[in-house]
Design a protein around this motif. Structure first.
Motif: not given
Length: 398
Positions: A4-28
């Motif tokens: 795959r080509r490198p991923v673009s980040w139109p939403l901004g890269r998550p800053a931490s594992v904790r941030a990723s948890g917030w984002l995943l909870a929001a998506v779900v």
């Protein structure tokens, strides 16, 4: 397998594992908000009919219009994303869905009810097409697992709303309170989504390249598989209880069939993403399509084993739904391609699916029994299997 080509980040890269948890909870949670205003309304239709004096055709629009809207308004996702960005577009979708649901609970007549059902459908269609884009941008390398979780979220929202809608209405004295309760979910999801936006790093976003379009043949195959899955699912949800009444079942067991089916889809959807990382996306799509065909055949040929076959069907269909949401993530090399592929698949897929309950009802009226209508679903499931095998072959060769 090509890299795959490198991923673009139109939403901004998550800053931490904790941030990723917030984002995943929001998506779900956004995913959980997508079905209550459709699935949860079904058991409330008799009460809504009595209160607003609706005819059966008008009441039927409460089920068919949101499905059609999920298809029609999915096509709006790419231009909306290009203008607002994915994050702002999702905020708008959740506001539309929540506010439309609240307003729909306050209607006094059929015209307002139908108009606000279209508004709710706009929010559902737009949000459904945006979620895969968010997953592609925020969870590179774990897209299948994240897709499994939000696919499970959709099923959880559907099952819970179907289970609690009538008890809420009975306890509160009106179906309107159920619609208000369903409308809370988008606003809670919105709060988490906004919190997730703050949890992302402040690094400037990278513009997503449009990239080359995928072959049209592959896109058509995705539409066929998704539309076939929806046609069978919504056809079964609309008419299986009525068909089994004709087969000699009682009202209680026939109603329980759909409850078992929708509950079974929850673990299937949640596990599909993980299994895809272990076994392979293509292999699972073909295998679960075969399971769906076996289950639908069993529902027609052996109604005495109806509960067994709805369990098998729930396992197969719940998995296929989640896996098909993951396919655009495999085909799209950047977020903009994921948005376009998802909009195409959901848009045409749901527009075709919306006709299923109506067509099957017409067949029943013309022929006087449901057997032929159910055999039509068997034919659709067979078509799904044939096309799913080809999709699996192309995924393995991509």
């Amino acid at each position: 397998m090509t890299r795959r080509r490198p991923v673009s980040w139109p939403l901004g890269r998550p800053a931490s594992v904790r941030a990723s948890g917030w984002l995943l909870a929001a998506v779900v949670l956004c995913a959980m908000a997508l079905r209550p205003q459709l699935v949860g309304v079904g058991p409330l239709i008799p009460s809504i009919q009595d209160d607003l004096t609706l005819s059966y055709p008008v009441a039927g629009l409460l089920g068919s219009l949101p499905i059609a809207c999920m298809g029609l308004f999915a096509f709006a996702a790419p231009p909306v994303v290009s203008r607002l960005g994915t994050s702002r577009a999702m905020v708008a979708a959740m506001v539309i869905l929540g506010a439309g649901g609240v307003a729909r609970s306050l209607v006094v007549g059929a015209p307002d009810l139908i108009a606000l059902t279209l508004v709710v459908g706009l929010g559902m269609g737009l949000a459904g097409a945006l979620l895969p884009t968010a997953v592609r941008a925020w969870f590179p390398g774990t897209e299948r697992l994240a897709t499994g979780l939000y696919g499970g979220g959709i099923q959880v929202g559907a099952a819970l709303s179907a289970a609690i809608g009538v008890p809420i209405a009975q306890a509160a004295g009106s179906w309107r309170w159920s619609l208000l309760a369903f409308s809370v979910v988008p606003f809670v999801a919105l709060a988490l989504w906004v919190a997730g936006r703050g949890a992302r790093s402040s690094s400037p976003p990278v513009a997503a390249s449009a990239g080359a379009a995928r072959p049209r043949g592959t896109g058509l195959l995705l539409i066929v598989v998704f539309a076939a899955a929806g046609t069978v699912y919504y056809g079964i949800n609309a008419w299986l209880p009525s068909a089994y009444l004709e087969f000699g079942w009682g009202p209680g067991p026939t109603g329980a069939l759909l409850g078992v089916l929708n509950v079974t889809q929850i673990p299937a959807a949640l596990s599909a993403g993980y299994l895809a990382t272990r076994i392979g996306l293509g292999r699972l799509i073909g295998a679960y399509a075969a399971l769906v065909l076996v289950a639908v055949c069993g529902l027609v040929l052996a109604p005495g084993l109806g509960f067994l076959f709805v369990v098998l069907y729930g396992l197969g269909n719940g998995s296929i739904f989640t896996l098909m949401l993951a396919v655009p993530l495999e085909l799209g090399r950047v977020a903009s391609e994921v948005t376009r592929a998802t909009a195409m698949m959901l848009g045409w897929g749901y527009l075709i699916t919306a006709a299923s309950p109506v067509v099957l009802g017409i067949v029943r009226d013309q022929l006087g029994e449901f057997s032929i209508a159910l055999w039509l679903l068997v034919a659709v499931a067979a078509l799904q299997l044939v096309v799913a095998v080809e999709v699996a072959r192309r995924l393995r060769g991509s």
